[in-house]
Design a protein around this motif. Structure first.
Motif, PDB file in Angstrom:
ATOM      1  N   THR A 150       0.830  -1.209   0.000  1.00 55.04           N
ATOM      2  CA  THR A 150       0.000   0.000   0.000  1.00 55.04           C
ATOM      3  C   THR A 150       0.864   1.257   0.000  1.00 55.04           C
ATOM      4  N   VAL A 151       1.922   1.266   0.781  1.00 53.46           N
ATOM      5  CA  VAL A 151       2.829   2.418   0.811  1.00 53.46           C
ATOM      6  C   VAL A 151       3.514   2.585  -0.551  1.00 53.46           C
ATOM      7  N   LEU A 152       3.926   1.485  -1.152  1.00 52.88           N
ATOM      8  CA  LEU A 152       4.520   1.548  -2.493  1.00 52.88           C
ATOM      9  C   LEU A 152       3.521   2.145  -3.478  1.00 52.88           C
ATOM     10  N   ILE A 153       2.299   1.651  -3.460  1.00 57.84           N
ATOM     11  CA  ILE A 153       1.263   2.136  -4.373  1.00 57.84           C
ATOM     12  C   ILE A 153       1.043   3.637  -4.181  1.00 57.84           C
ATOM     13  N   GLU A 154       0.925   4.074  -2.936  1.00 56.97           N
ATOM     14  CA  GLU A 154       0.688   5.500  -2.664  1.00 56.97           C
ATOM     15  C   GLU A 154       1.847   6.355  -3.178  1.00 56.97           C
ATOM     16  N   ASN A 155       3.064   5.905  -2.951  1.00 51.92           N
ATOM     17  CA  ASN A 155       4.230   6.659  -3.410  1.00 51.92           C
ATOM     18  C   ASN A 155       4.299   6.724  -4.932  1.00 51.92           C
ATOM     19  N   VAL A 156       4.060   5.606  -5.576  1.00 53.86           N
ATOM     20  CA  VAL A 156       4.150   5.551  -7.035  1.00 53.86           C
ATOM     21  C   VAL A 156       3.003   6.340  -7.671  1.00 53.86           C
ATOM     22  N   GLU A 157       1.811   6.256  -7.088  1.00 53.10           N
ATOM     23  CA  GLU A 157       0.694   7.038  -7.624  1.00 53.10           C
ATOM     24  C   GLU A 157       1.004   8.538  -7.562  1.00 53.10           C
ATOM     25  N   HIS A 158       1.566   8.978  -6.454  1.00 51.95           N
ATOM     26  CA  HIS A 158       1.962  10.388  -6.325  1.00 51.95           C
ATOM     27  C   HIS A 158       2.977  10.760  -7.404  1.00 51.95           C
ATOM     28  N   HIS A 159       3.975   9.916  -7.581  1.00 51.63           N
ATOM     29  CA  HIS A 159       5.034  10.163  -8.567  1.00 51.63           C
ATOM     30  C   HIS A 159       4.461  10.231  -9.986  1.00 51.63           C
ATOM     31  N   MET A 160       3.617   9.273 -10.336  1.00 52.04           N
ATOM     32  CA  MET A 160       3.042   9.248 -11.690  1.00 52.04           C
ATOM     33  C   MET A 160       2.163  10.482 -11.929  1.00 52.04           C
ATOM     34  N   GLU A 161       1.375  10.837 -10.928  1.00 50.15           N
ATOM     35  CA  GLU A 161       0.506  12.016 -11.041  1.00 50.15           C
ATOM     36  C   GLU A 161       1.339  13.281 -11.257  1.00 50.15           C
ATOM     37  N   GLU A 162       2.395  13.411 -10.482  1.00 50.20           N
ATOM     38  CA  GLU A 162       3.286  14.573 -10.607  1.00 50.20           C
ATOM     39  C   GLU A 162       3.929  14.622 -11.999  1.00 50.20           C
ATOM     40  N   GLU A 163       4.401  13.473 -12.468  1.00 42.82           N
ATOM     41  CA  GLU A 163       4.996  13.427 -13.807  1.00 42.82           C
ATOM     42  C   GLU A 163       3.984  13.830 -14.870  1.00 42.82           C
ATOM     43  N   GLU A 164       2.792  13.237 -14.800  1.00 48.86           N
ATOM     44  CA  GLU A 164       1.808  13.462 -15.850  1.00 48.86           C
ATOM     45  C   GLU A 164       1.230  14.876 -15.841  1.00 48.86           C
ATOM     46  N   GLN A 165       1.022  15.429 -14.656  1.00 45.76           N
ATOM     47  CA  GLN A 165       0.392  16.749 -14.555  1.00 45.76           C
ATOM     48  C   GLN A 165       1.383  17.903 -14.673  1.00 45.76           C
ATOM     49  N   ASP A 166       2.601  17.689 -14.219  1.00 46.91           N
ATOM     50  CA  ASP A 166       3.549  18.797 -14.129  1.00 46.91           C
ATOM     51  C   ASP A 166       4.769  18.611 -15.041  1.00 46.91           C
ATOM     52  N   TRP A 167       5.434  17.479 -14.881  1.00 42.97           N
ATOM     53  CA  TRP A 167       6.719  17.291 -15.543  1.00 42.97           C
ATOM     54  C   TRP A 167       6.589  17.006 -17.030  1.00 42.97           C
ATOM     55  N   PHE A 168       5.729  16.076 -17.414  1.00 42.93           N
ATOM     56  CA  PHE A 168       5.583  15.727 -18.830  1.00 42.93           C
ATOM     57  C   PHE A 168       5.220  16.936 -19.698  1.00 42.93           C
ATOM     58  N   PRO A 169       4.282  17.793 -19.270  1.00 39.25           N
ATOM     59  CA  PRO A 169       3.998  18.970 -20.111  1.00 39.25           C
ATOM     60  C   PRO A 169       5.223  19.878 -20.308  1.00 39.25           C
ATOM     61  N   LYS A 170       6.027  20.037 -19.264  1.00 39.44           N
ATOM     62  CA  LYS A 170       7.252  20.845 -19.399  1.00 39.44           C
ATOM     63  C   LYS A 170       8.223  20.197 -20.386  1.00 39.44           C
ATOM     64  N   VAL A 171       8.354  18.879 -20.278  1.00 36.19           N
ATOM     65  CA  VAL A 171       9.261  18.152 -21.172  1.00 36.19           C
ATOM     66  C   VAL A 171       8.755  18.241 -22.610  1.00 36.19           C
ATOM     67  N   ARG A 172       7.455  18.065 -22.802  1.00 34.81           N
ATOM     68  CA  ARG A 172       6.887  18.143 -24.154  1.00 34.81           C
ATOM     69  C   ARG A 172       7.134  19.525 -24.758  1.00 34.81           C
ATOM     70  N   ASP A 173       6.888  20.564 -23.978  1.00 37.21           N
ATOM     71  CA  ASP A 173       7.118  21.934 -24.472  1.00 37.21           C
ATOM     72  C   ASP A 173       8.587  22.167 -24.797  1.00 37.21           C
ATOM     73  N   GLY A 174       9.455  21.640 -23.947  1.00 33.89           N
ATOM     74  CA  GLY A 174      10.882  21.887 -24.105  1.00 33.89           C
ATOM     75  C   GLY A 174      11.561  21.090 -25.202  1.00 33.89           C
ATOM     76  N   LEU A 175      11.080  19.875 -25.454  1.00 33.36           N
ATOM     77  CA  LEU A 175      11.757  19.004 -26.412  1.00 33.36           C
ATOM     78  C   LEU A 175      11.104  18.956 -27.790  1.00 33.36           C
ATOM     79  N   GLY A 176       9.803  19.034 -27.840  1.00 36.98           N
ATOM     80  CA  GLY A 176       9.121  18.964 -29.130  1.00 36.98           C
ATOM     81  C   GLY A 176       8.961  17.539 -29.626  1.00 36.98           C
ATOM     82  N   ARG A 177       8.170  17.415 -30.675  1.00 39.27           N
ATOM     83  CA  ARG A 177       7.731  16.110 -31.174  1.00 39.27           C
ATOM     84  C   ARG A 177       8.866  15.226 -31.689  1.00 39.27           C
ATOM     85  N   LYS A 178       9.717  15.783 -32.518  1.00 42.54           N
ATOM     86  CA  LYS A 178      10.789  14.975 -33.127  1.00 42.54           C
ATOM     87  C   LYS A 178      11.728  14.414 -32.063  1.00 42.54           C
ATOM     88  N   ARG A 179      12.146  15.248 -31.154  1.00 40.48           N
ATOM     89  CA  ARG A 179      13.062  14.812 -30.094  1.00 40.48           C
ATOM     90  C   ARG A 179      12.403  13.762 -29.203  1.00 40.48           C
TER      91      ARG A 179
END
Length: 165
Positions: free
Chosen positions: A102-131
């Motif tokens: 359960t602790v693993l699940i909670e930690n990983v869910e937090h991490h995935m949510e943070e990546e998807e909501q915050d980090w991935f959009p920054k990476v997409r904007d910064g790198l672009g489609r080809k990269r």
């Protein structure tokens, strides 16, 4: 299927979430729980490996403004890696197995949510489609040789290196 790095990583997240939902079902036997957790451990081991070996170092190199995000992600992976290692050594009948999962699940869910909501959009904007397509190819290649169990030495190497360096 798209080879966009972010799409590939989100697909991995969906597979992991599917196993998390399976684990949360009521009235599972110890054998069923063990099987689900074994699958979770394999999925997370492969996923964190390709992020640690390919995604994070490349983003850190190409988008230096995101270095703090990358370092935080390494730390979150480190916590998950430790929990995965401990779970790999446990049996589903251990009194702490459910709690640790359960602790693993909670930690990983937090991490995935943070990546998807915050980090991935920054990476997409910064790198672009080809990269991101090129990075996706690297992720797919790394996945072929990725460790499948958390106790395999290569599973934690990059995370440990990142923390020590």
């Amino acid at each position: 299927m798209s080879n966009d790095a972010i799409v590939l990583l989100k697909n991995d997240h969906q597979e992991v979430r599917k196993q998390f939902r399976a684990f949360r079902k009521p009235d599972l036997t110890a054998v069923q729980k063990q099987g689900i957790v074994d699958t979770i451990l394999e999925l997370l081991t492969v996923h964190t490996y390709i992020e640690n070996e390919v995604m994070y170092p490349r983003v850190r190199e190409l988008l230096p403004d995101l270095e703090d995000d990358v370092l935080e992600s390494y730390e979150e992976h480190h916590v998950a890696d430790v929990l995965c290692l401990e779970l790999a050594a446990m049996d589903a009948t251990d009194e702490r197995f459910d709690a640790k999962t359960t602790v693993l699940i909670e930690n990983v869910e937090h991490h995935m949510e943070e990546e998807e909501q915050d980090w991935f959009p920054k990476v997409r904007d910064g790198l672009g489609r080809k990269r991101l397509q090129e990075l996706g190819e690297e992720l797919l290649e790394a996945k072929k040789g990725a460790p499948r169990r958390p106790e395999q030495p290569s599973a934690m190497k990059k995370a440990v290196d990142a923390v020590i360096s």
